[in-house]
Design an enzyme around this catalytic site. Structure first.
Site, mmCIF file in Angstrom:
data_model
loop_
_atom_site.group_PDB
_atom_site.id
_atom_site.type_symbol
_atom_site.label_atom_id
_atom_site.label_comp_id
_atom_site.label_asym_id
_atom_site.label_seq_id
_atom_site.Cartn_x
_atom_site.Cartn_y
_atom_site.Cartn_z
ATOM 1 N N HIS A 121 0.879 -1.168 0.000
ATOM 2 C CA HIS A 121 0.000 0.000 0.000
ATOM 3 C C HIS A 121 0.925 1.230 0.000
ATOM 4 C CE1 HIS A 121 -2.767 2.956 1.828
ATOM 5 N NE2 HIS A 121 -3.758 2.138 1.534
ATOM 6 N N ASP A 198 3.440 -3.826 7.945
ATOM 7 C CA ASP A 198 2.147 -3.164 7.788
ATOM 8 C C ASP A 198 1.076 -4.222 8.067
ATOM 9 O OD1 ASP A 198 -0.249 -2.233 6.835
ATOM 10 O OD2 ASP A 198 0.539 -1.496 4.929
ATOM 11 N N GLN A 201 -4.199 -4.987 7.237
ATOM 12 C CA GLN A 201 -5.170 -5.984 6.748
ATOM 13 C C GLN A 201 -5.032 -7.323 7.461
ATOM 14 O OE1 GLN A 201 -7.627 -5.231 4.841
ATOM 15 N NE2 GLN A 201 -6.962 -3.295 3.963
ATOM 16 N N LYS A 224 -10.293 -0.562 10.701
ATOM 17 C CA LYS A 224 -10.444 -1.769 9.879
ATOM 18 C C LYS A 224 -10.790 -2.972 10.760
ATOM 19 C CE LYS A 224 -7.205 -0.127 6.387
ATOM 20 N NZ LYS A 224 -8.018 0.235 5.237
ATOM 21 N N CYS A 361 -4.762 2.376 -3.607
ATOM 22 C CA CYS A 361 -3.522 2.935 -3.028
ATOM 23 C C CYS A 361 -2.350 1.994 -3.282
ATOM 24 C CB CYS A 361 -3.662 3.212 -1.536
ATOM 25 S SG CYS A 361 -4.927 4.405 -1.154
HETATM 26 N N1 PMP Z 1 -1.779 -0.598 4.601
HETATM 27 C C1 PMP Z 1 -2.734 -1.361 4.095
HETATM 28 C C2 PMP Z 1 -2.395 -2.749 3.614
HETATM 29 C C3 PMP Z 1 -4.041 -0.870 3.991
HETATM 30 O O1 PMP Z 1 -4.999 -1.632 3.468
HETATM 31 C C4 PMP Z 1 -4.318 0.429 4.470
HETATM 32 C C5 PMP Z 1 -5.714 1.004 4.392
HETATM 33 N N2 PMP Z 1 -6.311 0.926 3.128
HETATM 34 C C6 PMP Z 1 -3.273 1.179 4.995
HETATM 35 C C7 PMP Z 1 -2.022 0.633 5.063
HETATM 36 C C8 PMP Z 1 -3.472 2.573 5.498
HETATM 37 O O2 PMP Z 1 -4.268 2.594 6.638
HETATM 38 P P1 PMP Z 1 -4.819 3.980 7.206
HETATM 39 O O3 PMP Z 1 -5.469 4.682 6.046
HETATM 40 O O4 PMP Z 1 -5.798 3.577 8.251
HETATM 41 O O5 PMP Z 1 -3.651 4.734 7.743
#
Ligand code: PMP
Length: 406
Positions: A121, A198, A201, A224, A361
Site C-alpha cells: 500500500h 504493515d 489488513q 479496519k 492505493c
Molecule cells: N496498509 C494497508 C495494507 C491498507 O490496506 C491500508 C488502508 N487501506 C493502509 C495501510 C493505510 O491505513 P490507514 O489509512 O488507516 O492509515
C-alpha cells in the site's frame, strides 16, 4: 457462527441503499462499527469526557485510566511484551511514517538498502521512498510470483548485509496474499536488518502475536477492525523505541521545558504529543473486546469459507479475471472484461452492493498487473453467502448491460 446474531449489533447493515438491502463488501477499506463500540464512545462523552495525563480531578483520572487500559488491552491482543511498546497514532499511515522518520533517519545511511515489495500500500512505500531520498539509500524490491505471492528464496536473494530495513505488508489489501512474516523476520535479523510490518489488513482477520513473529515494528488501524477512524497502533520493540527521537513536539511528551531546550518523557508518551485520541482509544478497546468474543480463529475460518464460495461462483462468469493467490485473506480483487471497475461499482451500487473500485492505493502493483484499476469485494464475519449470491447476480447483470451497450 451465527452471523445473523452478530449482524444485530451493526445497525448500519440494516438499511436499504437505492431501494435494495445494503450488501457491504468494502471492509478492507473500513469495517463497520458495532453498537458496543459506539456506546463505549458515547459513554465517555456523556459521562467522563476530559483530557488525559493532566488534571487530577475525577473525570480526568477516569479518562486517563480508560485510555491507558486500552494500551494494556492492545498489548495483550497482539501479545507485546510490555505495554509501553504500544504507541497510539492516527492510524497505520502515521505509524509507518513515524518509524521511517525517526528510526529510519537514525539507522539508514547512504549506500544502505531498504527492502520493500510491489504489493505495498502507498502507506508502506512512499515513506521509504522519502527516507531513501533523504539518506541516499536504495530501495530494493522483492520480486512477486505470477500469482502474487513471494518466494522465501526471493527474500533470501535480496536481503543482504547491505539491507537495513525490510518493510513489508502482512496481508495485501489487493491480492489478499498472506506473507510469511515470521520467516521473513528471521532472514532480516540473520542479516542484521530490521523488519517493519504493515498489519492493517492482518490484525482484523488473523491472530497476530508480535513476539512469536519477532518483528521490530508492527502497524495497524482501528477502523479496519470494528473501531473508530482516527486511531491506530504502532508496536515497537522497547529497545528501539527508547533510542528513537520523537517526530512531533508539544504537550504531554515533554519532561522538562527550559526557555531554550527541553527533555522528553518516557516511551510511549514521548511519541504522543498533544491531546491524544481519547474517545477513539475507548472505542478501540471495545472493538478488541468484540473481536476477542467472536474469536479470530472463527473469523479467519468463516472468511475463508465466504471467499472460497465467492471465488467459485465468480469463476463461472465468463470474462472475469481474479488477481492473487488461491490461499488468501477474505477479499477478491478482479476485473470483468469490457466493464470499467468504476462503472461496475456504480451498477452494483444501484443494487445496494458496496465494492471498492480504483487503484487501492497500490499504483505500482496495478502497473505490475497491467491494469489501471480493479474492483474489489472484501468480506468480514458479518457478511453472508446470501449476500455473495446477490453480488454474483449483480456482476452478471452488469456484464449483460455493458456488453449490450458495446
Ligand atoms: N496498509 C494497508 C495494507 C491498507 O490496506 C491500508 C488502508 N487501506 C493502509 C495501510 C493505510 O491505513 P490507514 O489509512 O488507516 O492509515
Amino acid at each position: 457462527m451465527d452471523i445473523f446474531e452478530y449482524r444485530k449489533d451493526f445497525p448500519i447493515l440494516d438499511q436499504e441503499v437505492n431501494g435494495n438491502p445494503l450488501v457491504y463488501f468494502d471492509t478492507s477499506a473500513t469495517s463497520q462499527t458495532p453498537v458496543q463500540v459506539i456506546q463505549a464512545m458515547s459513554e465517555y462523552y456523556e459521562g467522563y469526557n476530559s483530557n488525559v495525563h493532566r488534571g487530577v480531578h475525577t473525570l480526568g483520572t477516569k479518562a486517563t485510566e480508560a485510555y491507558e487500559a486500552t494500551r494494556m488491552k492492545t498489548r495483550q491482543f497482539i501479545n507485546a511484551k510490555r505495554f509501553g511498546e504500544i504507541v497510539f497514532t492516527r492510524g497505520t499511515t502515521a505509524a509507518i511514517n513515524l518509524v521511517a522518520r525517526s528510526f529510519g533517519d537514525m539507522m539508514v545511511e547512504s549506500g544502505d538498502e531498504i527492502i520493500v515489495t510491489e504489493m505495498e500500500h502507498h502507506a508502506n512505500l512512499v515513506p521509504w521512498q522519502e527516507l531513501a531520498k533523504r539518506t541516499g539509500a536504495k530501495l530494493v524490491f522483492i520480486p512477486l510470483e505470477d500469482d502474487g505471492t513471494i518466494k522465501i528464496d526471493s527474500v533470501k536473494n535480496v536481503v543482504t548485509d547491505k539491507t537495513k530495513i525490510v518493510a513489508i505488508t502482512h496481508v495485501s489489501n489487493v491480492l489478499g496474499t498472506i506473507n510469511d512474516i515470521k520467516e521473513i523476520a528471521r532472514i532480516a535479523h540473520e542479516n542484521d536488518a530490521y523488519i517493519v510490518v504493515d498489519g492493517a489488513q492482518a490484525v482484523p482477520h488473523l491472530a497476530v502475536d508480535v513476539q512469536d513473529l519477532n518483528v521490530d515494528f508492527y502497524a495497524f488501524s482501528a477502523h479496519k477492525m470494528l473501531g473508530p477512524t482516527g486511531i491506530g497502533v504502532l508496536y515497537g520493540k522497547m529497545e528501539h523505541l527508547k533510542k528513537m527521537e520523537p517526530v512531533e513536539y508539544g504537550g504531554d511528551m515533554i519532561d522538562f521545558v527550559e526557555k531554550e531546550t527541553s527533555t522528553w518523557t518516557e516511551v510511549p508518551v514521548k511519541f504522543e504529543a498533544g491531546t491524544p485520541m481519547i474517545a477513539e482509544a475507548i472505542g478501540l478497546s471495545a472493538a478488541i473486546d468484540y473481536i476477542t468474543e467472536v474469536g479470530l480463529e472463527n473469523i479467519s475460518a468463516y472468511e475463508d469459507k465466504l471467499t472460497k464460495y465467492a471465488m467459485e461462483k465468480m469463476r463461472n462468469i465468463e470474462g472475469i479475471e481474479i488477481y492473487g493467490p488461491e490461499t488468501r485473506a477474505g477479499l477478491v480483487t478482479f476485473n470483468l472484461d469490457g466493464v470499467h471497475p468504476h462503472d461496475l461499482s456504480t451498477v452494483l451500487d444501484s443494487d445496494g452492493i458496496a465494492v471498492r473500485a480504483g487503484h487501492h492505493c497500490a499504483q505500482p502493483l496495478m502497473r505490475l498487473l497491467g491494469v489501471s484499476s480493479t474492483a474489489r469485494a472484501s468480506f468480514y464475519f458479518y457478511n453472508s453467502t446470501e449476500e455473495i449470491d446477490r453480488f454474483i447476480e449483480g456482476l452478471k447483470r452488469a456484464k449483460e448491460f455493458f456488453n449490450y451497450e458495446l
